[in-house]
Design a protein around this motif. Structure first.
Motif, PDB file in Angstrom:
ATOM      1  N   HIS A 165       0.845  -1.191   0.000  1.00  0.00           N
ATOM      2  CA  HIS A 165       0.000   0.000   0.000  1.00  0.00           C
ATOM      3  C   HIS A 165       0.881   1.243   0.000  1.00  0.00           C
ATOM      4  O   HIS A 165       1.900   1.296   0.683  1.00  0.00           O
ATOM      5  CB  HIS A 165      -0.923   0.010   1.212  1.00  0.00           C
ATOM      6  CG  HIS A 165      -2.074  -0.937   1.095  1.00  0.00           C
ATOM      7  ND1 HIS A 165      -2.967  -1.164   2.121  1.00  0.00           N
ATOM      8  CD2 HIS A 165      -2.485  -1.722   0.063  1.00  0.00           C
ATOM      9  CE1 HIS A 165      -3.881  -2.039   1.733  1.00  0.00           C
ATOM     10  NE2 HIS A 165      -3.612  -2.396   0.494  1.00  0.00           N
ATOM     11  N   VAL A 166       0.455   2.229  -0.771  1.00  0.00           N
ATOM     12  CA  VAL A 166       1.180   3.492  -0.898  1.00  0.00           C
ATOM     13  C   VAL A 166       0.293   4.608  -0.369  1.00  0.00           C
ATOM     14  O   VAL A 166      -0.868   4.746  -0.782  1.00  0.00           O
ATOM     15  CB  VAL A 166       1.557   3.769  -2.367  1.00  0.00           C
ATOM     16  CG1 VAL A 166       2.362   5.064  -2.476  1.00  0.00           C
ATOM     17  CG2 VAL A 166       2.328   2.590  -2.954  1.00  0.00           C
ATOM     18  N   PHE A 167       0.845   5.424   0.539  1.00  0.00           N
ATOM     19  CA  PHE A 167       0.107   6.527   1.136  1.00  0.00           C
ATOM     20  C   PHE A 167       0.848   7.840   0.871  1.00  0.00           C
ATOM     21  O   PHE A 167       2.030   7.961   1.209  1.00  0.00           O
ATOM     22  CB  PHE A 167      -0.042   6.330   2.640  1.00  0.00           C
ATOM     23  CG  PHE A 167      -0.772   5.066   3.029  1.00  0.00           C
ATOM     24  CD1 PHE A 167      -2.152   5.022   3.033  1.00  0.00           C
ATOM     25  CD2 PHE A 167      -0.061   3.929   3.384  1.00  0.00           C
ATOM     26  CE1 PHE A 167      -2.826   3.859   3.387  1.00  0.00           C
ATOM     27  CE2 PHE A 167      -0.726   2.764   3.741  1.00  0.00           C
ATOM     28  CZ  PHE A 167      -2.117   2.727   3.741  1.00  0.00           C
ATOM     29  N   LEU A 168       0.160   8.799   0.273  1.00  0.00           N
ATOM     30  CA  LEU A 168       0.747  10.122   0.066  1.00  0.00           C
ATOM     31  C   LEU A 168       0.847  10.866   1.391  1.00  0.00           C
ATOM     32  O   LEU A 168       0.152  10.539   2.362  1.00  0.00           O
ATOM     33  CB  LEU A 168      -0.083  10.911  -0.935  1.00  0.00           C
ATOM     34  CG  LEU A 168      -0.183  10.321  -2.342  1.00  0.00           C
ATOM     35  CD1 LEU A 168      -1.076  11.186  -3.225  1.00  0.00           C
ATOM     36  CD2 LEU A 168       1.199  10.160  -2.972  1.00  0.00           C
ATOM     37  N   ALA A 169       1.695  11.887   1.424  1.00  0.00           N
ATOM     38  CA  ALA A 169       1.931  12.636   2.664  1.00  0.00           C
ATOM     39  C   ALA A 169       0.641  13.247   3.207  1.00  0.00           C
ATOM     40  O   ALA A 169       0.453  13.350   4.428  1.00  0.00           O
ATOM     41  CB  ALA A 169       2.969  13.723   2.416  1.00  0.00           C
ATOM     42  N   SER A 170      -0.258  13.650   2.312  1.00  0.00           N
ATOM     43  CA  SER A 170      -1.513  14.283   2.737  1.00  0.00           C
ATOM     44  C   SER A 170      -2.487  13.293   3.355  1.00  0.00           C
ATOM     45  O   SER A 170      -3.426  13.684   4.053  1.00  0.00           O
ATOM     46  CB  SER A 170      -2.173  14.980   1.537  1.00  0.00           C
ATOM     47  OG  SER A 170      -2.407  14.048   0.494  1.00  0.00           O
ATOM     48  N   ASN A 171      -2.274  12.005   3.134  1.00  0.00           N
ATOM     49  CA  ASN A 171      -3.176  10.962   3.633  1.00  0.00           C
ATOM     50  C   ASN A 171      -2.698  10.492   5.006  1.00  0.00           C
ATOM     51  O   ASN A 171      -2.185   9.383   5.171  1.00  0.00           O
ATOM     52  CB  ASN A 171      -3.221   9.799   2.635  1.00  0.00           C
ATOM     53  CG  ASN A 171      -4.235   8.739   3.009  1.00  0.00           C
ATOM     54  OD1 ASN A 171      -4.922   8.848   4.025  1.00  0.00           O
ATOM     55  ND2 ASN A 171      -4.339   7.706   2.187  1.00  0.00           N
TER      56      ASN A 171
END
Length: 200
Positions: A116-122
């Motif tokens: 899973h990849v999470f952006l900084a805003s998430n």
């Protein structure tokens, strides 16, 4: 693999979103003192980026640079993470102000690769922004969020050099208008998680 259409997917920079699909290979160097180093080769074989490893640092850390040697992103393994999390920052940085995204295993125990990849805003991380799934032991797809929309494919190549000298080489196909440097960084993290899974 369908086209991404007219909506660019930008994580590193919009200048890395091409108006046509992008093919490239990533080859990891096998020598002891180049541990963590990769060449990113655009078809038909000219270098467009390099990944410079820093094997003597802890935690493990690599920097992806352009053809002129300018740092684009740094990749760092998070210590004491049961999900094998990696964090990626803009430039040659590990400062929270430059944090871009993180990648982790979707579950601690898994037979087939699922990241899973999470952006900084998430910050809540309830739903991933992107996911990487292994369709076999050497075929992987990158999906947008929890959808079935494939935006890139990665294939681990089994050439003579890879088998006998230990190189990890991947061919990559990235959809139109998708940040291909972001995809290169994901491919490096994917390989580090899969090949050095027991190294903490």
């Amino acid at each position: 693999m369908a086209s991404n259409g007219g909506n660019p997917i930008v994580v590193i920079s919009p200048k890395f979103c091409a108006p046509c699909p992008v093919d490239f290979t990533i080859a990891k160097k096998f020598l002891l003192f180049t541990q963590g180093n990769y060449d990113v080769l655009k078809v038909p074989g000219n270098n467009i980026f390099k990944v410079r490893g820093t094997p003597l640092t802890w935690p493990r850390r690599s920097v992806l640079v352009d053809a002129a040697g300018v740092p684009l992103v740094s990749l760092q393994k998070k210590l004491c993470s049961c999900h094998k999390r990696w964090q990626v920052y803009r430039g040659d940085s590990s400062d929270s102000s430059n944090f871009l995204f993180s990648v982790k295993k979707s579950s601690v125990f898994q037979l087939m690769t699922s990241l899973h990849v999470f952006l900084a805003s998430n910050t809540a991380e309830k739903v991933c922004d992107f996911k990487i799934k292994g369709n076999s032991w050497d075929e992987f797809a990158v999906y947008q969020g929890n959808s079935n929309n494939i935006i890139a494919k990665m294939h681990k190549m089994h050439a003579f050099r890879s088998i006998f000298l230990g190189d990890d080489t991947y061919s990559n196909i990235v959809c139109t208008n998708v940040d291909y440097v972001f995809m290169a960084a994901l491919c490096v993290v994917l390989n580090e998680i899969n090949t050095r899974d027991d190294d903490d």
